[in-house]
Design a protein around this motif. Structure first.
Motif, PDB file in Angstrom:
ATOM      1  N   GLY A 195       0.839  -1.211   0.000  1.00  0.00           N
ATOM      2  CA  GLY A 195       0.000   0.000   0.000  1.00  0.00           C
ATOM      3  C   GLY A 195       0.860   1.241   0.000  1.00  0.00           C
ATOM      4  O   GLY A 195       0.662   2.170  -0.789  1.00  0.00           O
ATOM      5  N   ILE A 196       1.872   1.249   0.886  1.00  0.00           N
ATOM      6  CA  ILE A 196       2.774   2.405   0.960  1.00  0.00           C
ATOM      7  C   ILE A 196       3.532   2.560  -0.353  1.00  0.00           C
ATOM      8  O   ILE A 196       3.708   3.673  -0.857  1.00  0.00           O
ATOM      9  CB  ILE A 196       3.746   2.248   2.152  1.00  0.00           C
ATOM     10  N   MET A 197       3.944   1.432  -0.945  1.00  0.00           N
ATOM     11  CA  MET A 197       4.680   1.515  -2.210  1.00  0.00           C
ATOM     12  C   MET A 197       3.826   2.145  -3.309  1.00  0.00           C
ATOM     13  O   MET A 197       4.259   3.060  -4.000  1.00  0.00           O
ATOM     14  CB  MET A 197       5.152   0.127  -2.644  1.00  0.00           C
ATOM     15  N   TYR A 198       2.590   1.642  -3.481  1.00  0.00           N
ATOM     16  CA  TYR A 198       1.725   2.183  -4.549  1.00  0.00           C
ATOM     17  C   TYR A 198       1.409   3.651  -4.299  1.00  0.00           C
ATOM     18  O   TYR A 198       1.501   4.482  -5.203  1.00  0.00           O
ATOM     19  CB  TYR A 198       0.430   1.382  -4.666  1.00  0.00           C
ATOM     20  N   LEU A 199       1.017   3.979  -3.054  1.00  0.00           N
ATOM     21  CA  LEU A 199       0.673   5.368  -2.765  1.00  0.00           C
ATOM     22  C   LEU A 199       1.900   6.256  -2.968  1.00  0.00           C
ATOM     23  O   LEU A 199       1.804   7.353  -3.506  1.00  0.00           O
ATOM     24  CB  LEU A 199       0.145   5.514  -1.330  1.00  0.00           C
ATOM     25  N   GLY A 200       3.071   5.744  -2.546  1.00  0.00           N
ATOM     26  CA  GLY A 200       4.302   6.533  -2.663  1.00  0.00           C
ATOM     27  C   GLY A 200       4.673   6.797  -4.118  1.00  0.00           C
ATOM     28  O   GLY A 200       4.977   7.934  -4.494  1.00  0.00           O
ATOM     29  N   ILE A 201       4.624   5.746  -4.953  1.00  0.00           N
ATOM     30  CA  ILE A 201       4.997   5.936  -6.360  1.00  0.00           C
ATOM     31  C   ILE A 201       3.995   6.840  -7.062  1.00  0.00           C
ATOM     32  O   ILE A 201       4.375   7.718  -7.842  1.00  0.00           O
ATOM     33  CB  ILE A 201       5.081   4.585  -7.102  1.00  0.00           C
TER      34      ILE A 201
ATOM     35  N   PRO B  51      -9.068  12.920   9.681  1.00  0.00           N
ATOM     36  CA  PRO B  51      -9.348  11.492   9.462  1.00  0.00           C
ATOM     37  C   PRO B  51     -10.130  11.247   8.165  1.00  0.00           C
ATOM     38  O   PRO B  51      -9.860  10.270   7.449  1.00  0.00           O
ATOM     39  CB  PRO B  51     -10.205  11.103  10.671  1.00  0.00           C
ATOM     40  N   SER B  52     -11.080  12.132   7.831  1.00  0.00           N
ATOM     41  CA  SER B  52     -11.827  11.969   6.587  1.00  0.00           C
ATOM     42  C   SER B  52     -10.885  12.058   5.394  1.00  0.00           C
ATOM     43  O   SER B  52     -10.993  11.287   4.438  1.00  0.00           O
ATOM     44  CB  SER B  52     -12.896  13.048   6.435  1.00  0.00           C
ATOM     45  N   ARG B  53      -9.952  13.009   5.456  1.00  0.00           N
ATOM     46  CA  ARG B  53      -8.996  13.201   4.370  1.00  0.00           C
ATOM     47  C   ARG B  53      -8.133  11.951   4.193  1.00  0.00           C
ATOM     48  O   ARG B  53      -7.891  11.496   3.087  1.00  0.00           O
ATOM     49  CB  ARG B  53      -8.162  14.457   4.668  1.00  0.00           C
ATOM     50  N   ILE B  54      -7.694  11.374   5.311  1.00  0.00           N
ATOM     51  CA  ILE B  54      -6.848  10.167   5.241  1.00  0.00           C
ATOM     52  C   ILE B  54      -7.636   9.012   4.610  1.00  0.00           C
ATOM     53  O   ILE B  54      -7.154   8.331   3.709  1.00  0.00           O
ATOM     54  CB  ILE B  54      -6.338   9.783   6.659  1.00  0.00           C
ATOM     55  N   TYR B  55      -8.900   8.832   5.055  1.00  0.00           N
ATOM     56  CA  TYR B  55      -9.765   7.792   4.484  1.00  0.00           C
ATOM     57  C   TYR B  55      -9.853   7.965   2.970  1.00  0.00           C
ATOM     58  O   TYR B  55      -9.653   7.027   2.207  1.00  0.00           O
ATOM     59  CB  TYR B  55     -11.155   7.910   5.127  1.00  0.00           C
ATOM     60  N   VAL B  56     -10.133   9.196   2.542  1.00  0.00           N
ATOM     61  CA  VAL B  56     -10.319   9.456   1.112  1.00  0.00           C
ATOM     62  C   VAL B  56      -9.024   9.197   0.344  1.00  0.00           C
ATOM     63  O   VAL B  56      -9.027   8.541  -0.707  1.00  0.00           O
ATOM     64  CB  VAL B  56     -10.806  10.903   0.889  1.00  0.00           C
ATOM     65  N   GLU B  57      -7.900   9.697   0.863  1.00  0.00           N
ATOM     66  CA  GLU B  57      -6.635   9.535   0.146  1.00  0.00           C
ATOM     67  C   GLU B  57      -6.251   8.059   0.021  1.00  0.00           C
ATOM     68  O   GLU B  57      -5.768   7.618  -1.009  1.00  0.00           O
ATOM     69  CB  GLU B  57      -5.507  10.306   0.857  1.00  0.00           C
ATOM     70  N   VAL B  58      -6.473   7.304   1.102  1.00  0.00           N
ATOM     71  CA  VAL B  58      -6.067   5.893   1.082  1.00  0.00           C
ATOM     72  C   VAL B  58      -6.931   5.098   0.112  1.00  0.00           C
ATOM     73  O   VAL B  58      -6.425   4.431  -0.791  1.00  0.00           O
ATOM     74  CB  VAL B  58      -6.145   5.274   2.498  1.00  0.00           C
ATOM     75  N   TRP B  59      -8.259   5.179   0.240  1.00  0.00           N
ATOM     76  CA  TRP B  59      -9.121   4.308  -0.571  1.00  0.00           C
ATOM     77  C   TRP B  59      -9.266   4.784  -2.007  1.00  0.00           C
ATOM     78  O   TRP B  59      -9.624   4.025  -2.890  1.00  0.00           O
ATOM     79  CB  TRP B  59     -10.490   4.105   0.089  1.00  0.00           C
ATOM     80  N   ARG B  60      -8.989   6.075  -2.266  1.00  0.00           N
ATOM     81  CA  ARG B  60      -8.947   6.547  -3.650  1.00  0.00           C
ATOM     82  C   ARG B  60      -7.601   6.242  -4.278  1.00  0.00           C
ATOM     83  O   ARG B  60      -7.491   6.006  -5.464  1.00  0.00           O
ATOM     84  CB  ARG B  60      -9.130   8.072  -3.693  1.00  0.00           C
ATOM     85  N   GLY B  61      -6.557   6.300  -3.428  1.00  0.00           N
ATOM     86  CA  GLY B  61      -5.207   6.183  -3.954  1.00  0.00           C
ATOM     87  C   GLY B  61      -4.778   4.752  -4.227  1.00  0.00           C
ATOM     88  O   GLY B  61      -4.027   4.489  -5.154  1.00  0.00           O
ATOM     89  N   LEU B  62      -5.269   3.809  -3.420  1.00  0.00           N
ATOM     90  CA  LEU B  62      -4.854   2.416  -3.596  1.00  0.00           C
ATOM     91  C   LEU B  62      -5.503   1.822  -4.838  1.00  0.00           C
ATOM     92  O   LEU B  62      -6.656   2.130  -5.129  1.00  0.00           O
ATOM     93  CB  LEU B  62      -5.283   1.580  -2.385  1.00  0.00           C
ATOM     94  N   PRO B  63      -4.787   0.963  -5.560  1.00  0.00           N
ATOM     95  CA  PRO B  63      -5.442   0.218  -6.633  1.00  0.00           C
ATOM     96  C   PRO B  63      -6.615  -0.570  -6.031  1.00  0.00           C
ATOM     97  O   PRO B  63      -6.478  -1.163  -4.956  1.00  0.00           O
ATOM     98  CB  PRO B  63      -4.353  -0.739  -7.124  1.00  0.00           C
TER      99      PRO B  63
END
Lengths: 222, 219
Positions: A195-201, B51-63
């Motif tokens: 997760g950190i790798m994908y978000l980081g890249i 916390p809302s921002r972190i939720y959004v960044e993580v679940w939008r950002g991850l494949p």
């Protein structure tokens, strides 16, 4: 919940993950470069309204944008061998990303080219520049700058979507991590690290394109 | 029609039904959570915004596929048994809600500040201001990106096949495997081409609608 988080496990598996990461980066780089190339060519066909090509490009763009990338991958990997076109997983991986990304980048470039003020084209033609020269020396440099933010988004999507290749067992980052998890059940360690790798890249790619955007910004637009 | 086709079509129709069920569940969860989170994102209070921002960044950002695997593998690891279907719905909802939140935030922030001040002057609290004044007005701005997100979501439900959930693509894949074993011919080309066409029929009108909405609602 009695799950023991083992940071040491991450270190132990880091070399294996690094190999996966390498393939993710290679496939994404080919995908991003190829998609940009297809995007420019396809948008040029459309903005010049080349007969036949205009329609073909439009069909290509709509087909690839409105069907799931995963089905496209399956088609390349499982259906094409039926007619003798057998590709290895690596080829399917980059080819699928190039074709999928190309359709999106074509649309982004087309929108960028269309946003170039008509006066610029007319001025170029008045100066005696041909269609090809007008496109390459006037419309492309300006349209590219206008399209840059949306081009960046798709570049990041291509990187993220390289993870789809887990479905054809191509050993990129996600596939590597999933294999480790199914053998060891160290779920949190593995997903935290990839997760950190994908978000980081993705963040690095976005930041890099951001610098490019500021460098290339047209005078008076910022 | 070749003899292998009718059973494959019947089986795939069941798969399509699940594709649509997963889509509907995810849309419902995504809109409810996303509107709430998107509204929270516009608050000046760091305790709820961060916390809302972190939720959004993580679940939008991850494949999305990683989110799906994460849900699929994690919940059993903490002794919660979960079907692939449920894992797919949860994973896709995390992704969809984060995207809806970002769309809602953008739309809410595009509403002129005078509307907030007027609501405050009427004695509305924050929840009343959002419900009666701001959100109804921002629907105009939200609609085109939401429709295009819906098309994207329908396409993304195909990822459920990767964690083994039954939906259209999974039905097609099982049919291909079955035909290969039974007859030696996989018929992968007509089957996968038909799957592409079905997704196209679902998504193309949505993409067109989003484009038209954007043009007609442009301010």
């Amino acid at each position: 919940m009695n799950y023991q988080f083992q940071p040491g496990f991450i270190l132990e598996k880091l070399p294996e993950l690094a190999v996966g990461l390498k393939f993710t980066l290679i496939v994404s780089a080919i995908g991003i470069a190829g998609a940009l190339a297809i995007g420019i060519l396809a948008a040029a066909c459309r903005s010049e309204r080349l007969p036949l090509l205009d329609g073909l490009v439009k069909a290509y763009v709509e087909l690839f944008r409105n069907t799931p990338l995963l089905v496209q991958i399956f088609f390349l990997y499982f259906a094409l061998p039926e007619v003798g076109l057998k590709f290895e997983a690596f080829t399917v991986a980059w080819l699928a990303l190039v074709l999928w990304g190309g359709a999106y980048q074509a649309e982004n470039f087309r929108a960028g080219f269309e946003a170039v003020a008509r006066g610029y084209r007319e001025a170029a033609r008045a100066l005696g520049m041909g269609r090809a020269l007008t496109l390459s020396a006037v419309v492309l440099p300006i349209g590219l700058r206008i399209a840059l933010p949306s081009l960046t988004n798709i570049c990041i999507s291509i990187l993220k979507n390289s993870s789809y290749m887990v479905a054809i067992s191509f050993q990129e980052l996600t596939d590597t991590a999933v294999n480790i998890v199914s053998l060891s059940f160290r779920v949190f360690e593995m997903f935290l690290v990839i997760g950190i790798m994908y978000l980081g890249i993705a963040w690095l790619l976005g930041a890099g394109m951001g610098v490019l955007e500021r460098r290339l910004a047209l005078p008076g637009t910022r | 029609m070749p003899s292998w086709a009718p059973p494959v079509i019947a089986y795939s129709a069941q798969g399509l039904e699940f594709t649509l069920i997963i889509s509907v569940i995810t849309v419902a969860a995504g809109v409810v959570v996303g509107v709430l989170l998107g509204s929270l994102l516009t608050l000046p209070v760091a305790i709820v915004r961060v916390p809302s921002r972190i939720y959004v960044e993580v679940w939008r950002g991850l494949p999305i596929i990683i989110t799906l695997f994460f849900v699929f593998f994690t919940l059993p690891a903490i002794n919660l048994r979960l079907s692939a279907f449920a894992a797919a719905c949860i994973g896709l909802s995390l992704w969809a809600s984060a995207n809806v939140a970002e769309i809602v935030r953008g739309a809410v922030q595009s509403i002129p500040g005078g509307q907030f001040q007027a609501s405050a002057a009427m004695g509305f609290n924050w929840a009343q201001t959002m419900t009666y004044v701001i959100l109804p007005q921002s629907v105009r701005r939200m609609l085109p990106p939401l429709v295009s997100l819906l098309a994207n979501l329908i396409q993304s439900t195909s990822l459920a096949a990767v964690i083994g959930a039954f939906e259209l693509l999974q039905a097609a894949r099982r049919s291909i495997e079955r035909l290969t074993v039974d007859t030696g011919n996989s018929e992968a080309i007509p089957i996968l081409a038909a799957v592409l066409i079905v997704y196209f029929i679902l998504c193309f009108p949505l993409a067109q609608a989003s484009r038209r909405l954007e043009a007609s609602l442009a301010v």
